[in-house]
Design a protein around this motif. Structure first.
Motif, PDB file in Angstrom:
ATOM      1  N   GLU A 145      27.042  -0.864 -60.921  1.00 40.61           N
ATOM      2  CA  GLU A 145      28.572  -0.624 -60.772  1.00 40.61           C
ATOM      3  C   GLU A 145      28.840   0.756 -61.298  1.00 40.61           C
ATOM      4  OE1 GLU A 145      30.192  -2.075 -58.433  1.00 40.61           O
ATOM      5  OE2 GLU A 145      28.379  -3.015 -58.179  1.00 40.61           O
ATOM      6  N   GLU A 146      28.083   1.186 -62.531  1.00 44.05           N
ATOM      7  CA  GLU A 146      28.336   2.428 -62.938  1.00 44.05           C
ATOM      8  C   GLU A 146      27.807   3.528 -62.098  1.00 44.05           C
ATOM      9  OE1 GLU A 146      28.443   1.634 -67.690  1.00 44.05           O
ATOM     10  OE2 GLU A 146      26.485   1.759 -66.822  1.00 44.05           O
ATOM     11  N   LEU A 147      26.693   3.590 -61.789  1.00 46.16           N
ATOM     12  CA  LEU A 147      26.247   4.587 -60.610  1.00 46.16           C
ATOM     13  C   LEU A 147      27.009   4.433 -59.458  1.00 46.16           C
ATOM     14  CD1 LEU A 147      22.388   3.755 -61.302  1.00 46.16           C
ATOM     15  CD2 LEU A 147      23.794   5.708 -62.013  1.00 46.16           C
ATOM     16  N   ARG A 148      27.370   3.205 -58.950  1.00 46.22           N
ATOM     17  CA  ARG A 148      28.141   3.227 -57.900  1.00 46.22           C
ATOM     18  C   ARG A 148      29.477   4.229 -58.070  1.00 46.22           C
ATOM     19  NH1 ARG A 148      28.559  -0.104 -53.235  1.00 46.22           N
ATOM     20  NH2 ARG A 148      27.052  -1.669 -54.566  1.00 46.22           N
ATOM     21  N   GLY A 149      30.162   3.799 -59.008  1.00 44.28           N
ATOM     22  CA  GLY A 149      31.354   4.455 -59.200  1.00 44.28           C
ATOM     23  C   GLY A 149      31.137   5.935 -59.548  1.00 44.28           C
ATOM     24  N   PHE A 150      30.033   6.373 -60.151  1.00 42.26           N
ATOM     25  CA  PHE A 150      29.955   7.843 -60.236  1.00 42.26           C
ATOM     26  C   PHE A 150      29.757   8.737 -59.020  1.00 42.26           C
ATOM     27  CE2 PHE A 150      28.566   6.968 -65.025  1.00 42.26           C
ATOM     28  CZ  PHE A 150      29.787   7.524 -65.399  1.00 42.26           C
TER      29      PHE A 150
ATOM     30  N   GLN B 253      29.141   8.424 -49.833  1.00 43.84           N
ATOM     31  CA  GLN B 253      29.722   7.099 -49.044  1.00 43.84           C
ATOM     32  C   GLN B 253      28.413   6.347 -48.730  1.00 43.84           C
ATOM     33  OE1 GLN B 253      31.145   8.775 -45.234  1.00 43.84           O
ATOM     34  NE2 GLN B 253      32.684  10.179 -46.343  1.00 43.84           N
ATOM     35  N   ASP B 254      28.798   4.983 -48.201  1.00 52.80           N
ATOM     36  CA  ASP B 254      27.529   4.225 -47.931  1.00 52.80           C
ATOM     37  C   ASP B 254      26.465   3.849 -48.960  1.00 52.80           C
ATOM     38  OD1 ASP B 254      26.056   2.567 -46.229  1.00 52.80           O
ATOM     39  OD2 ASP B 254      25.056   3.898 -45.183  1.00 52.80           O
ATOM     40  N   ILE B 255      27.215   3.596 -50.071  1.00 60.08           N
ATOM     41  CA  ILE B 255      26.371   3.397 -51.206  1.00 60.08           C
ATOM     42  C   ILE B 255      25.807   1.951 -51.114  1.00 60.08           C
ATOM     43  CG2 ILE B 255      26.240   3.239 -54.022  1.00 60.08           C
ATOM     44  CD1 ILE B 255      28.764   5.218 -53.703  1.00 60.08           C
ATOM     45  N   ARG B 256      24.341   1.780 -51.317  1.00 58.61           N
ATOM     46  CA  ARG B 256      23.705   0.483 -51.333  1.00 58.61           C
ATOM     47  C   ARG B 256      22.792   0.602 -52.372  1.00 58.61           C
ATOM     48  NH1 ARG B 256      22.012   0.030 -44.788  1.00 58.61           N
ATOM     49  NH2 ARG B 256      24.249   0.778 -44.086  1.00 58.61           N
ATOM     50  N   VAL B 257      22.982  -0.845 -53.149  1.00 58.74           N
ATOM     51  CA  VAL B 257      21.959  -0.918 -54.261  1.00 58.74           C
ATOM     52  C   VAL B 257      21.063  -2.141 -53.997  1.00 58.74           C
ATOM     53  CG1 VAL B 257      22.291  -2.166 -56.599  1.00 58.74           C
ATOM     54  CG2 VAL B 257      24.100  -0.820 -55.809  1.00 58.74           C
ATOM     55  N   HIS B 258      19.837  -1.686 -54.389  1.00 60.29           N
ATOM     56  CA  HIS B 258      18.476  -2.630 -54.339  1.00 60.29           C
ATOM     57  C   HIS B 258      18.030  -3.107 -55.725  1.00 60.29           C
ATOM     58  CE1 HIS B 258      18.867  -1.235 -50.017  1.00 60.29           C
ATOM     59  NE2 HIS B 258      18.978   0.045 -50.730  1.00 60.29           N
ATOM     60  N   GLN B 259      17.639  -4.071 -55.791  1.00 55.20           N
ATOM     61  CA  GLN B 259      16.984  -4.668 -57.055  1.00 55.20           C
ATOM     62  C   GLN B 259      15.865  -5.405 -56.805  1.00 55.20           C
ATOM     63  OE1 GLN B 259      21.137  -5.515 -58.671  1.00 55.20           O
ATOM     64  NE2 GLN B 259      20.358  -4.684 -60.605  1.00 55.20           N
ATOM     65  N   ASN B 260      14.973  -5.623 -57.935  1.00 54.12           N
ATOM     66  CA  ASN B 260      14.069  -6.518 -57.820  1.00 54.12           C
ATOM     67  C   ASN B 260      13.815  -7.486 -58.972  1.00 54.12           C
ATOM     68  OD1 ASN B 260      12.550  -4.974 -59.638  1.00 54.12           O
ATOM     69  ND2 ASN B 260      10.763  -4.494 -58.215  1.00 54.12           N
ATOM     70  N   GLY B 261      12.825  -8.391 -58.957  1.00 54.53           N
ATOM     71  CA  GLY B 261      12.597  -9.250 -60.105  1.00 54.53           C
ATOM     72  C   GLY B 261      12.272  -8.783 -61.302  1.00 54.53           C
ATOM     73  N   LYS B 262      11.738  -7.471 -61.190  1.00 57.42           N
ATOM     74  CA  LYS B 262      11.617  -6.817 -62.489  1.00 57.42           C
ATOM     75  C   LYS B 262      12.668  -6.204 -63.116  1.00 57.42           C
ATOM     76  CE  LYS B 262       6.559  -5.836 -60.822  1.00 57.42           C
ATOM     77  NZ  LYS B 262       5.726  -5.010 -60.451  1.00 57.42           N
ATOM     78  N   GLY B 263      13.766  -6.149 -62.641  1.00 57.30           N
ATOM     79  CA  GLY B 263      14.938  -5.343 -62.907  1.00 57.30           C
ATOM     80  C   GLY B 263      14.864  -3.985 -62.689  1.00 57.30           C
TER      81      GLY B 263
ATOM     82  N   CYS C 235      17.199   0.582 -57.453  1.00 59.81           N
ATOM     83  CA  CYS C 235      17.316   1.773 -56.381  1.00 59.81           C
ATOM     84  C   CYS C 235      18.571   1.978 -55.791  1.00 59.81           C
ATOM     85  CB  CYS C 235      16.140   1.440 -55.343  1.00 59.81           C
ATOM     86  SG  CYS C 235      15.959   2.892 -54.189  1.00 59.81           S
ATOM     87  N   VAL C 236      19.072   2.937 -55.816  1.00 61.78           N
ATOM     88  CA  VAL C 236      20.468   2.998 -55.095  1.00 61.78           C
ATOM     89  C   VAL C 236      20.406   4.344 -54.260  1.00 61.78           C
ATOM     90  CG1 VAL C 236      22.958   3.611 -55.418  1.00 61.78           C
ATOM     91  CG2 VAL C 236      21.687   2.389 -57.174  1.00 61.78           C
ATOM     92  N   THR C 237      21.018   3.866 -52.932  1.00 62.33           N
ATOM     93  CA  THR C 237      20.972   4.958 -52.089  1.00 62.33           C
ATOM     94  C   THR C 237      22.477   5.240 -51.458  1.00 62.33           C
ATOM     95  OG1 THR C 237      20.735   3.527 -50.144  1.00 62.33           O
ATOM     96  CG2 THR C 237      18.735   4.444 -50.817  1.00 62.33           C
ATOM     97  N   ALA C 238      22.718   6.684 -51.382  1.00 62.57           N
ATOM     98  CA  ALA C 238      24.164   6.957 -51.108  1.00 62.57           C
ATOM     99  C   ALA C 238      23.934   8.336 -50.007  1.00 62.57           C
ATOM    100  CB  ALA C 238      24.939   7.451 -52.294  1.00 62.57           C
ATOM    101  N   ARG C 239      24.821   8.414 -49.178  1.00 62.33           N
ATOM    102  CA  ARG C 239      24.924   9.313 -48.029  1.00 62.33           C
ATOM    103  C   ARG C 239      25.986  10.164 -48.207  1.00 62.33           C
ATOM    104  NH1 ARG C 239      27.076   9.456 -43.171  1.00 62.33           N
ATOM    105  NH2 ARG C 239      28.479   7.312 -43.431  1.00 62.33           N
ATOM    106  N   LYS C 240      25.796  11.586 -47.864  1.00 61.77           N
ATOM    107  CA  LYS C 240      26.933  12.527 -47.734  1.00 61.77           C
ATOM    108  C   LYS C 240      27.558  12.474 -46.392  1.00 61.77           C
ATOM    109  CE  LYS C 240      27.603  17.573 -47.917  1.00 61.77           C
ATOM    110  NZ  LYS C 240      27.041  18.762 -48.035  1.00 61.77           N
ATOM    111  N   GLY C 241      28.859  12.371 -46.307  1.00 61.28           N
ATOM    112  CA  GLY C 241      29.559  12.156 -44.974  1.00 61.28           C
ATOM    113  C   GLY C 241      29.368  13.229 -44.225  1.00 61.28           C
ATOM    114  N   GLU C 242      29.452  12.810 -42.899  1.00 60.32           N
ATOM    115  CA  GLU C 242      29.105  13.855 -41.924  1.00 60.32           C
ATOM    116  C   GLU C 242      30.400  15.189 -41.772  1.00 60.32           C
ATOM    117  OE1 GLU C 242      26.816  14.092 -39.974  1.00 60.32           O
ATOM    118  OE2 GLU C 242      25.770  12.027 -40.123  1.00 60.32           O
ATOM    119  N   ALA C 243      31.614  14.708 -42.204  1.00 60.99           N
ATOM    120  CA  ALA C 243      32.630  15.609 -42.375  1.00 60.99           C
ATOM    121  C   ALA C 243      32.596  16.772 -42.990  1.00 60.99           C
ATOM    122  CB  ALA C 243      34.078  14.957 -42.343  1.00 60.99           C
TER     123      ALA C 243
END
Length: 205
Positions: free
Chosen positions: A172-177, A184-194, A197-205
């Motif tokens: 959530e801290e990374l999402r906020g920053f 935009q379009d910020i997505r968080v991925h996690q696995n059982g090891k802790g 991975c976060v992906t984020a996109r630069k808008g088209e405009a």
């Protein structure tokens, strides 16, 4: 300087040992994280905090008709990354630059994607650094950051105790920053090891 301080900015002989260790030790994390970043064969990709250059090599393989650039503020890391990717550098497909992610010399709106593996722990003024990454991405470009420590396991604190200047961020801290930086379009991925991975996109405009 303790050996673990070389995690932040590799220097001297200890730094050379550290970048070799990181090239090997971060392999599994990188393999996991790259699944969240589809890349075209001719993509232009920037690896921020490229360390010893192992992920530059992976990106060059994934983008055989593309261009891959790396930046790191450690001269030891830059030297190792250049050595590891010498052939691609000679072919004009790869460039490794010493510098800060806060103030990069790359042109704006140029990269299709940017990556950051096990490095944002040490970035100063994270929103400013993220804005700089966003600046160099093309509209619609993707920023992927990947950390072994996701900030939600109390055991992670052992690393911040060993390594001065290290900050472990929660999803959530990374999402906020990233939102502050305009992503935009910020997505968080996690696995059982802790791992995180976060992906984020630069808008088209």
């Amino acid at each position: 300087m303790s050996f673990f301080e070389n995690t932040r900015k590799p220097q001297g002989l200890g730094g050379k040992l550290m970048v070799n260790a990181m090239n090997l030790g971060h392999r599994a994390l990188a393999d996991w994280g790259f699944q969240f970043l589809p890349l075209a064969a001719d993509a232009r990709v920037l690896d921020c905090g490229c360390g010893g250059g192992a992920n530059l090599a992976k990106l060059l393989k994934a983008c055989p008709a593309g261009i891959v650039k790396g930046i790191d503020y450690s001269p030891v890391s830059v030297e190792k990354a250049q050595e590891l990717n010498r052939k691609a550098i000679q072919e004009g497909r790869c460039v490794v630059t010493q510098g800060s992610v806060q103030d990069m010399l790359f042109a704006g709106n140029w990269f299709d994607a940017a990556t950051a593996f096990e490095t944002v722990y040490f970035w100063p003024e994270l929103p400013r650094s993220f804005r700089e990454v966003r600046r160099v991405l093309k509209p619609g470009g993707t920023f992927l950051l990947c950390n072994e420590c996701g900030g939600e396991d109390p055991k992670d604190e052992k690393w911040t105790e060993k390594i001065p200047g290290m900050t472990i961020y929660t999803p959530e801290e990374l999402r906020g920053f990233l939102q502050q930086a305009g992503f935009q379009d910020i997505r968080v991925h996690q696995n059982g090891k802790g791992w995180l991975c976060v992906t984020a996109r630069k808008g088209e405009a």
